[in-house]
Scaffold this active site. Structure first.
Site, PDB file in Angstrom:
ATOM      1  N   HIS A   1      49.672 -14.498  35.729  1.00  0.00           N
ATOM      2  CA  HIS A   1      49.434 -13.524  34.710  1.00  0.00           C
ATOM      3  C   HIS A   1      50.647 -12.288  34.940  1.00  0.00           C
ATOM      4  CE1 HIS A   1      47.571 -10.729  32.015  1.00  0.00           C
ATOM      5  NE2 HIS A   1      47.330  -9.822  33.169  1.00  0.00           N
TER       6      HIS A   1
ATOM      7  N   ASP B   1      49.643  -7.764  28.603  1.00  0.00           N
ATOM      8  CA  ASP B   1      48.242  -7.379  29.029  1.00  0.00           C
ATOM      9  C   ASP B   1      48.037  -6.411  28.010  1.00  0.00           C
ATOM     10  OD1 ASP B   1      46.091  -7.996  31.052  1.00  0.00           O
ATOM     11  OD2 ASP B   1      46.016  -5.885  30.930  1.00  0.00           O
TER      12      ASP B   1
END
Length: 292
Positions: free
Chosen positions: A272, A107
């Site tokens: 994620h 990320d």
């Protein structure tokens, strides 16, 4: 009490411009640096780090502006530019005696890792990227109704003041919404870990927003300059991501191939937070990257 990695040493060392980073360091062998994402701290690597530490020196810092690292005021755009944050990581590793190292980011940390790979090709031996596309490409693929998935990116791109106030006034709800929505397996994030992410993020609203705001400004400028110059990542690169290409209508592997000629692009069924949901898969992908 701040949660961190059990069995690792916990240190503070200088990054760039006098900013100090907090980091967990453990294991022995060739060095690999792991950079966390949003809205998290280095704690997200706890399961992967222990799997790598038998064969590698594993370094897990909190990015500037996050966790226990310094949170300088964004007095100019460079303070939270990914170029500056990448320089932090290079300086931290050098202070530990590592002039060359492998780098893996998730990320926000993956955006820092991408920039480090372009800016420091003589230093980064291998590059691992989890669940992003580069900043410039991110803006290009977020369009129409599908862009709603990244509403926070647009919110934090706004001028200073309103985003910080809105988020600070509902910090647990704001940051918690991502921890909930982005996880395929909520049980992979124990309550005490989730609470630590919320505590750390609520204490860093201004610097987190500054990090995101940089990605709507100076980071785009830097990426565009590299694109115009034909710059590419010189080292072996592994990208592991959800099937964002299918969801948002673009060729994810093709986007990465343009930047990384030596590319291993993988899709995962994990959410994620894949380093926590699928630590065996992610550790294996990193180990395979380091063997290239």
């Amino acid at each position: 009490m701040t949660l961190t990695l059990p069995g690792f040493d916990h240190i503070r060392l200088p990054g760039a411009d006098g900013v100090e980073l907090a980091a967990a360091v453990g294991g022995s062998g060739s060095p690999v640096v792991l950079l966390h994402g949003f809205p998290q701290t280095h704690l997200m690597w706890r399961l992967v780090a222990e799997r790598l530490a038998d064969e590698h020196t594993v370094i897990c810092p909190d990015l500037r502006g996050y966790g226990a690292s310094d949170k300088p005021a964004a007095t100019d755009p460079d303070v939270y530019a990914k170029r500056t944050m990448a320089a932090d990581v290079v300086a931290l590793a050098a202070a530990l005696g590592h002039e060359r190292f492998a780098l893996v980011g998730h990320d926000r940390g993956a955006l820092v890792a991408f920039r480090a790979g372009l800016d420091h090709p003589e230093t980064i031996t291998h590059l691992g990227i989890l669940d992003i596309v580069p900043t410039l490409d991110m803006w290009n693929v977020l369009h129409g109704a599908s862009a709603a998935v990244g509403y926070h990116i647009f919110l934090m791109a706004q001028p200073p003041g309103l985003p910080e106030a809105m988020i600070a006034n509902s910090a647990d709800a704001f940051f918690g919404s991502f921890l909930d929505a982005w996880a395929n397996d909520p049980t992979a994030m124990p309550q005490e870990v989730r609470a630590e992410y919320l505590r750390a993020s609520a204490a860093a609203v201004t610097s987190i927003v500054a990090d995101y705001r940089a990605s709507a400004g100076i980071d785009v400028v830097h990426d565009q300059a590299d694109l115009d110059a034909g710059s590419q990542l010189a080292m072996p690169v592994t990208v592991v991501q959800q099937d964002w290409g299918a969801q948002l209508g673009y060729d994810a592997a093709g986007v990465w191939k343009a930047w990384a000629p030596d590319l291993d692009h993988r899709l995962t069924r994990a959410g994620h937070f894949m380093a926590e949901e699928a630590p065996d898969e992610i550790a294996a992908a990193i180990q395979e990257l380091l063997a290239r």
